[in-house]
Design a protein around this motif. Structure first.
Motif, PDB file in Angstrom:
ATOM      1  N   LYS A  12       0.832  -1.200   0.000  1.00  0.00           N
ATOM      2  CA  LYS A  12       0.000   0.000   0.000  1.00  0.00           C
ATOM      3  C   LYS A  12       0.869   1.254   0.000  1.00  0.00           C
ATOM      4  N   VAL A  13       1.888   1.248   0.816  1.00  0.00           N
ATOM      5  CA  VAL A  13       2.727   2.432   1.006  1.00  0.00           C
ATOM      6  C   VAL A  13       3.551   2.747  -0.237  1.00  0.00           C
ATOM      7  N   LYS A  14       3.979   1.736  -0.973  1.00  0.00           N
ATOM      8  CA  LYS A  14       4.849   2.014  -2.118  1.00  0.00           C
ATOM      9  C   LYS A  14       4.135   2.834  -3.191  1.00  0.00           C
ATOM     10  N   GLY A  15       2.834   2.725  -3.298  1.00  0.00           N
ATOM     11  CA  GLY A  15       2.089   3.593  -4.215  1.00  0.00           C
ATOM     12  C   GLY A  15       2.161   5.045  -3.786  1.00  0.00           C
ATOM     13  N   ASP A  16       2.060   5.277  -2.484  1.00  0.00           N
ATOM     14  CA  ASP A  16       2.185   6.639  -1.946  1.00  0.00           C
ATOM     15  C   ASP A  16       3.602   7.170  -2.132  1.00  0.00           C
ATOM     16  N   THR A  25      12.032   4.209  -9.457  1.00  0.00           N
ATOM     17  CA  THR A  25      11.512   3.195 -10.375  1.00  0.00           C
ATOM     18  C   THR A  25      10.840   2.071  -9.585  1.00  0.00           C
ATOM     19  N   ASP A  26      10.099   1.263 -10.309  1.00  0.00           N
ATOM     20  CA  ASP A  26       9.490   0.086  -9.681  1.00  0.00           C
ATOM     21  C   ASP A  26      10.573  -0.844  -9.142  1.00  0.00           C
ATOM     22  N   ASP A  27      11.703  -0.919  -9.849  1.00  0.00           N
ATOM     23  CA  ASP A  27      12.817  -1.742  -9.376  1.00  0.00           C
ATOM     24  C   ASP A  27      13.390  -1.192  -8.071  1.00  0.00           C
ATOM     25  N   ASP A  28      13.502   0.149  -7.981  1.00  0.00           N
ATOM     26  CA  ASP A  28      13.970   0.764  -6.734  1.00  0.00           C
ATOM     27  C   ASP A  28      13.081   0.355  -5.574  1.00  0.00           C
ATOM     28  N   LEU A  29      11.782   0.436  -5.794  1.00  0.00           N
ATOM     29  CA  LEU A  29      10.827   0.119  -4.731  1.00  0.00           C
ATOM     30  C   LEU A  29      10.834  -1.369  -4.397  1.00  0.00           C
ATOM     31  N   ALA A  30      11.026  -2.203  -5.406  1.00  0.00           N
ATOM     32  CA  ALA A  30      11.101  -3.644  -5.154  1.00  0.00           C
ATOM     33  C   ALA A  30      12.337  -3.964  -4.316  1.00  0.00           C
ATOM     34  N   GLU A  31      13.443  -3.322  -4.627  1.00  0.00           N
ATOM     35  CA  GLU A  31      14.678  -3.520  -3.856  1.00  0.00           C
ATOM     36  C   GLU A  31      14.534  -2.981  -2.440  1.00  0.00           C
ATOM     37  N   ALA A  32      13.895  -1.833  -2.294  1.00  0.00           N
ATOM     38  CA  ALA A  32      13.750  -1.201  -0.983  1.00  0.00           C
ATOM     39  C   ALA A  32      12.916  -2.080  -0.059  1.00  0.00           C
TER      40      ALA A  32
END
Length: 65
Positions: A12-16, A25-32
């Motif tokens: 939920k939070v990654k959309g915010d 990037t989506d990859d940044d968020l996946a790694e985070a």
């Protein structure tokens, strides 16, 4: 919301986060994946700001959640 709650609600939070920092990037968020220090580093890298500023921005973001 604190760091543990963010990890628990990451999907939920990654959309915010994406709305706040669109250069991530989506990859940044996946790694985070809820890892605060990694996220601070990516915000710093993508926006060319100091680590302290990236941390401050993330602190403010977390307060709004």
């Amino acid at each position: 919301m604190d760091a543990e709650q963010i990890k628990a609600n990451w999907n939920k939070v990654k959309g915010d986060i994406k709305k706040q920092w669109g250069k991530l990037t989506d990859d940044d968020l996946a790694e985070a994946e809820g890892h605060r220090d990694y996220l601070i580093g990516k915000i710093q890298e993508r926006y060319g700001i100091a680590k302290d500023e990236a941390r401050r921005q993330l602190d403010e973001f977390e307060k709004k959640l």
